[in-house]
Every structure is written in structure tokens, then in C-alpha cells.
Design a protein around this motif. Sequence first.
Motif, short mmCIF file in Angstrom:
data_model
loop_
_atom_site.label_atom_id
_atom_site.label_comp_id
_atom_site.label_asym_id
_atom_site.label_seq_id
_atom_site.Cartn_x
_atom_site.Cartn_y
_atom_site.Cartn_z
N THR A 68 -0.65 1.93 -6.02
CA THR A 68 0.00 1.68 -7.10
C THR A 68 -0.73 1.17 -8.03
O THR A 68 -1.65 0.35 -7.91
CB THR A 68 1.30 1.15 -6.75
N CYS A 92 3.47 2.20 -11.44
CA CYS A 92 4.56 0.92 -11.21
C CYS A 92 4.11 -0.33 -11.42
O CYS A 92 2.67 -0.55 -11.21
CB CYS A 92 5.46 1.02 -10.13
N GLU A 96 6.83 -4.71 -9.32
CA GLU A 96 8.10 -3.96 -9.07
C GLU A 96 7.78 -2.95 -8.43
O GLU A 96 7.83 -1.59 -8.95
CB GLU A 96 9.00 -3.61 -10.21
N VAL A 97 7.27 -2.75 -7.04
CA VAL A 97 7.22 -1.76 -6.34
C VAL A 97 8.33 -0.96 -5.60
O VAL A 97 9.01 -1.47 -4.86
CB VAL A 97 6.02 -2.03 -5.25
N PRO A 98 8.26 0.38 -5.84
CA PRO A 98 9.62 1.03 -5.49
C PRO A 98 9.47 1.41 -4.12
O PRO A 98 9.62 2.71 -3.81
CB PRO A 98 9.86 2.26 -6.68
N LEU A 99 9.46 0.68 -3.02
CA LEU A 99 9.27 0.74 -1.76
C LEU A 99 10.34 -0.12 -1.14
O LEU A 99 10.82 -1.06 -1.61
CB LEU A 99 8.01 0.51 -1.05
N ASP A 100 10.97 0.45 0.21
CA ASP A 100 11.97 -0.30 0.74
C ASP A 100 11.63 -1.73 1.22
O ASP A 100 10.19 -2.15 1.38
CB ASP A 100 12.53 0.39 1.83
N ASP A 101 12.55 -2.57 1.28
CA ASP A 101 12.29 -3.96 1.89
C ASP A 101 11.73 -4.08 3.38
O ASP A 101 12.10 -3.12 4.15
CB ASP A 101 13.69 -4.83 1.99
N GLU A 124 7.55 -10.23 -4.45
CA GLU A 124 7.40 -8.84 -4.05
C GLU A 124 6.75 -8.67 -2.86
O GLU A 124 7.16 -7.86 -1.97
CB GLU A 124 6.94 -8.27 -5.35
N ARG A 127 9.07 -9.54 -0.06
CA ARG A 127 10.07 -8.47 0.14
C ARG A 127 9.49 -7.26 0.71
O ARG A 127 10.11 -6.70 1.70
CB ARG A 127 10.54 -8.34 -1.20
#
Length: 270
Positions: A68, A92, A96-101, A124, A127
Motif C-alpha cells: 500500500t 491508501c 487507513e488500510v482497507p483490510l479486515d481487523d 492501525e 487493528r
Amino acid sequence: MAARLFEKKEHAAIYKKYRFSAQENLQKVIFAYLDKKLNSFRLAVDVGCGSGQSTQLLAGRFEKVVGTDVSEAQIEEAKQAGHPPHVSFLACPAEEVPLDDHSADLVVAFTAAHWFDIPRFMTEVDRLLAPSGCVILCSNTLDLQLRYGDCSEELTEILREVIKQISPYKHEKINRVLDDYKEIFDAVPFQDKERITDIFDKMPMSVANLVGYIQSFSPYQTFLKKQPEAAKSLVAKIEQRLLETMGVSSEETQLELWTRQVCVLAHKKA
């Protein structure tokens, strides 16, 4: 706030052409740590991956790798370079990385973490990481040396002069590199962590590629933006001085760039 200095297409192209992936001794440190700490090698996330040079290193060890970067131009360069089917790239922010917890076994950043909003990035990381996951944050330092025949000291001094000349244009976040990632180490939210500051590697390269590498530095790019003619003149003088000191005429003549790297390694205990 994160710094965004590598987003222009021209800089991304230079970055792709002249930046190199993590070298042998740094790789040994990273993979020895992962072999010791990780039970699962399903997903690795390379944050701030730039044009993807080091992302590819993870492909042989993980079932899936995601690189990313906040720069769409850098991500486009990474995609165009070609990569295995289980490696992908997306644009991104590092925070704010759009991957699941709790989906990642590894979160890594190569020569990038100092640009991030560190408090938000560490939140992050926590998370993203699965229980027993690892975070590794490493960077080249400005402790650079050149080696060629019996003129290594003179060449290194030329390089240090150049770094000094462009240093007035450096971003304040470079101070995180100058303090060997201590601030970043202190911010890691896991108790099981360590910081190594004396990883040395050598990188064979031509004089032309060395000059290109210098041009990829963010302070040089800022200098180029503010004083284009002076910046271009500096590049020409660098190459001329290097060739004269080495006693050669071809910019393709090979020398060695020696780098000192720092590495922060941490394990999120289950």
C-alpha cells in the motif's frame, strides 16, 4: 500528520528506477525474526511500499502480500513492474488500510514509517495485526559510504558534502531517521520489541545509478522544485567529481554504496 513527498509521477519514476530493495543482511535479520515469532504466514502488508521493490521480497514467504502507498503514482509504478498473482497493490494512507481487523500476520514498512502519522499508524497496526502477528519498521540511514579502489575516503566525503548541501531542504520527519528510529520504537504499542541500529549492507551500482539514487532523495526533490537550475547543476558536478576522483570516464563504472540500516521489530502477543 503524515508527510506526502513522493506523489508526483516524475518522482515515482525516479524512485522506481533508482531505489533498491532491502539488501542481504537486513533480509537475514527480518526473516530470522519472523521464523522465530510467526506461526502463520498468510498475509503480509507492506505499508508505504513505494514502487514495490521490497514488497516482492515477501512474496516467497507469504500466501498473500498487499503493498500500500498513499501515492497513486507510486502504486501505478509498482503494478507496471510485474508481480506474482498473490501480490497486489492499492493506494491508501498508511493510517487507513482497507483490510479486515486482525487479518495480517505481518505489517512492515521499508524506509517509509518516518513519514507516517505515528500515533494513528500504530493504532492501525494494532487493528490490522492478528494475534501473534509482527510489525517490522526499517530504514536506510544517512550514514552512507562509497568504496572504490584506494579513493573510498575521498568518494565518501563527496557524498557527505552533497547530503549536507541538500539538508536545508529536508523535511522535519527525517529527524526520526537521524535518531535511529528511537521515537518510532518508543511508540510501538507492544512490550515484546527490539531495535537494531547497526545492520550494514553493500550495494554495487554504477556512478550513473548512484547519482540517480541521490536524485530520488526527498530533500533533493524539494531543492529541485525550489531552485531547479541549481539542483541540476549540483547533479552534474557530483558526477564529474566522482569520475575524476575515481580516475575513470564512464558513468557506468561500478562502485559500492555501503549503507547502515535501522530496524524496529515487534511481536503482538496473543
